[in-house]
Design a protein around this motif. Structure first.
Motif, PDB file in Angstrom:
ATOM      1  N   GLY A 151     -49.007   8.145 -14.054  1.00  0.00           N
ATOM      2  CA  GLY A 151     -48.145   7.160 -14.699  1.00  0.00           C
ATOM      3  C   GLY A 151     -48.051   5.829 -13.990  1.00  0.00           C
ATOM      4  N   SER A 152     -48.725   5.644 -12.851  1.00  0.00           N
ATOM      5  CA  SER A 152     -48.615   4.382 -12.117  1.00  0.00           C
ATOM      6  C   SER A 152     -49.418   3.259 -12.747  1.00  0.00           C
ATOM      7  CB  SER A 152     -49.083   4.579 -10.673  1.00  0.00           C
ATOM      8  OG  SER A 152     -50.490   4.817 -10.624  1.00  0.00           O
ATOM      9  N   GLY A 153     -50.472   3.584 -13.482  1.00  0.00           N
ATOM     10  CA  GLY A 153     -51.334   2.575 -14.063  1.00  0.00           C
ATOM     11  C   GLY A 153     -52.461   2.131 -13.160  1.00  0.00           C
ATOM     12  N   ALA A 154     -52.403   2.498 -11.878  1.00  0.00           N
ATOM     13  CA  ALA A 154     -53.428   2.097 -10.915  1.00  0.00           C
ATOM     14  C   ALA A 154     -54.463   3.205 -10.736  1.00  0.00           C
ATOM     15  CB  ALA A 154     -52.792   1.761  -9.574  1.00  0.00           C
ATOM     16  N   LYS A 155     -55.677   2.813 -10.465  1.00  0.00           N
ATOM     17  CA  LYS A 155     -56.741   3.769 -10.234  1.00  0.00           C
ATOM     18  C   LYS A 155     -56.374   4.671  -9.061  1.00  0.00           C
ATOM     19  CE  LYS A 155     -61.735   3.953  -9.361  1.00  0.00           C
ATOM     20  NZ  LYS A 155     -62.951   3.129  -9.147  1.00  0.00           N
ATOM     21  N   ILE A 194     -48.846  -6.496  -9.839  1.00  0.00           N
ATOM     22  CA  ILE A 194     -50.157  -6.669 -10.446  1.00  0.00           C
ATOM     23  C   ILE A 194     -51.039  -5.482 -10.072  1.00  0.00           C
ATOM     24  CG2 ILE A 194     -52.238  -8.095 -10.557  1.00  0.00           C
ATOM     25  CD1 ILE A 194     -49.882  -9.372 -11.898  1.00  0.00           C
ATOM     26  N   ILE A 195     -51.714  -4.938 -11.068  1.00  0.00           N
ATOM     27  CA  ILE A 195     -52.651  -3.846 -10.815  1.00  0.00           C
ATOM     28  C   ILE A 195     -54.048  -4.438 -10.794  1.00  0.00           C
ATOM     29  CG2 ILE A 195     -53.588  -1.684 -11.682  1.00  0.00           C
ATOM     30  CD1 ILE A 195     -50.907  -1.101 -12.935  1.00  0.00           C
ATOM     31  N   CYS A 202     -55.916   5.195 -18.689  1.00  0.00           N
ATOM     32  CA  CYS A 202     -54.843   4.527 -19.443  1.00  0.00           C
ATOM     33  C   CYS A 202     -54.973   3.010 -19.437  1.00  0.00           C
ATOM     34  CB  CYS A 202     -53.479   4.931 -18.882  1.00  0.00           C
ATOM     35  SG  CYS A 202     -53.196   4.392 -17.179  1.00  0.00           S
ATOM     36  N   ARG A 203     -55.984   2.482 -18.726  1.00  0.00           N
ATOM     37  CA  ARG A 203     -56.238   1.035 -18.646  1.00  0.00           C
ATOM     38  C   ARG A 203     -55.057   0.257 -18.089  1.00  0.00           C
ATOM     39  NH1 ARG A 203     -59.489  -0.203 -24.341  1.00  0.00           N
ATOM     40  NH2 ARG A 203     -61.144   1.345 -24.040  1.00  0.00           N
ATOM     41  N   GLY A 204     -54.374   0.877 -17.152  1.00  0.00           N
ATOM     42  CA  GLY A 204     -53.296   0.187 -16.450  1.00  0.00           C
ATOM     43  C   GLY A 204     -51.924   0.330 -17.057  1.00  0.00           C
ATOM     44  N   ASP A 205     -51.817   0.929 -18.215  1.00  0.00           N
ATOM     45  CA  ASP A 205     -50.505   1.048 -18.859  1.00  0.00           C
ATOM     46  C   ASP A 205     -49.685   2.198 -18.296  1.00  0.00           C
ATOM     47  OD1 ASP A 205     -48.594   0.241 -20.886  1.00  0.00           O
ATOM     48  OD2 ASP A 205     -49.115   2.078 -21.937  1.00  0.00           O
ATOM     49  N   GLY A 206     -50.350   3.194 -17.725  1.00  0.00           N
ATOM     50  CA  GLY A 206     -49.635   4.353 -17.189  1.00  0.00           C
ATOM     51  C   GLY A 206     -49.296   5.389 -18.234  1.00  0.00           C
ATOM     52  N   ARG A 207     -49.736   5.148 -19.488  1.00  0.00           N
ATOM     53  CA  ARG A 207     -49.418   6.066 -20.577  1.00  0.00           C
ATOM     54  C   ARG A 207     -50.644   6.289 -21.445  1.00  0.00           C
ATOM     55  NH1 ARG A 207     -44.392   2.892 -23.133  1.00  0.00           N
ATOM     56  NH2 ARG A 207     -46.001   1.279 -23.103  1.00  0.00           N
TER      57      ARG A 207
END
Length: 371
Positions: A151-155, A194-195, A202-207
């Motif tokens: 859920g963080s959105g980061a790789k 900023i990611i 999730c392409r950075g959305d975390g969802r």
């Protein structure tokens, strides 16, 4: 000279579009042009800013009314087109918060968690299920926390960094004359971070979109419109923020015999002329699964209500039950056999003899009109 684009054209909506249409159009466009999903494309970033600005104005009834009347001039030079009005200098609120967290409990602020949206599910049950209660399962499509990045959105193996534009606050301030206007940070869009290397799933959305199967316990005594709340089963918040709730709205299907009024059950019972005159009884099956005996007193008239105490619906989260009310409807035969006609003729003859002994209604009518 800067060209001012019509806000309605930016959102692709007619000028008489309602709030739901504006929101739906904004949400689609915002997700399409969000910088995190377009590799930092400057054109898409500019488009996203224009979309966000247009929706921020048109979603507010007062701002929209000012814009419809004065256009962009309503928000310049401290006035509404020079007509004595006033501009709203409160600044733009967090745009994504209005989409993902406004239904119930969304929060404002730079790096404060933005709670996920609440969801609604409509569940139809029978009257019998409303009486006894029901344990069932439902399937819903929701935005859930991404398993790849938790859920963080980061790789995985990387972390988000604080936004250099707002210093992690999620908002920036700008001087406009005598006023200081606070706006959502255009770089991080209010996230405060900023990611640099977004999650590939999730392409950075975390969802991500998922289908979930949930267990639901319907208690005895529920009625049309009763809500059941499943905490934390709504949409996941962006980048690890708390999830919203799922609200299940119950709808009780129409029953072929009973109509419900709170805990009271109403039923129409057609009975024969002979039963109404002589009395009798009949049985009726209730939603509790029991057979209830209804007794008809001799001389019962059409429209009479017979109340069966404690035979209605249970009290929700309480004790006791309501009543069952039987509405008697005396049926007059339209086709008679020879034997039935013979018996009814004999009855009419007997009624005529009784009328001679007791003048009754018709004699009183004649006397009233001087007959």
């Amino acid at each position: 000279m800067t060209t001012e684009v019509d806000y309605y054209e930016v959102l692709g909506c007619a000028r008489d579009a309602d709030g739901a249409t504006l929101k739906s159009s904004y949400r689609k466009l915002a997700m399409q042009y969000h910088p995190d999903k377009n590799g930092g494309c400057k054109d898409h970033e500019a488009k996203f800013k224009a979309i966000s600005e247009a929706y921020e104005v048109l979603k507010d009834p007062q701002k929209r009314a000012a814009y419809d009347r004065y256009g962009h001039a309503a928000f310049r030079n401290g006035g509404a087109g020079g007509a004595g009005g006033h501009a709203d200098f409160s600044g733009f609120s967090d745009i994504f918060e209005s989409v993902f967290g406004e239904f119930m409990g969304g929060q404002r602020g730079g790096r404060q968690p933005r709670r996920g949206a609440d969801l609604r599910y409509d569940l139809e049950i029978s009257l019998e299920e409303a009486f006894h209660g029901k344990a069932t399962e439902i399937t819903v499509d929701v935005s859930a926390a991404c398993d790849t990045c938790d859920g963080s959105g980061a790789k995985p193996g990387t972390m988000a960094r604080a936004c250099s534009t707002c210093g992690g606050a999620g908002k920036v301030r700008a001087q406009q004359g005598f006023f200081v206007v606070e706006r959502t940070c255009p770089t991080c869009m209010g996230a405060g971070e900023i990611i640099a290397d977004p999650c590939g799933t999730c392409r950075g959305d975390g969802r991500v979109d998922k289908t979930k199967t949930l267990s639901v316990n319907v208690p005895p005594g529920v009625d049309e419109g009763t809500r059941i709340r499943l905490t934390g089963e709504g949409e996941a918040g962006p980048r690890g923020a708390p999830a919203g709730d799922l609200y299940i709205f119950l709808h009780v299907a129409r029953h072929p015999v009973f109509q419900r009024e709170g805990t009271t059950l109403h039923a129409r019972a057609p009975i024969s002329f002979a039963t109404a005159a002589l009395g009798g009884e009949f049985s009726i099956a209730g939603p509790d699964g029991e057979t209830h005996t209804v007794r008809i007193a001799p001389g019962t008239q059409s429209g009479r209500e017979i109340r069966q105490r404690g035979a209605g619906m249970p009290v929700l989260q309480g004790r006791g039950r309501g009543d069952m009310v039987i509405h008697v409807d005396v049926q007059v035969p339209t086709r008679l056999s020879a034997r039935q006609r013979e018996l009814l003729e004999a009855l009419r003859e007997a009624e005529g003899e009784a009328a001679e002994e007791d003048p009754g209604f018709f004699s009183k009518m004649k006397a009233a009109f001087g007959g």
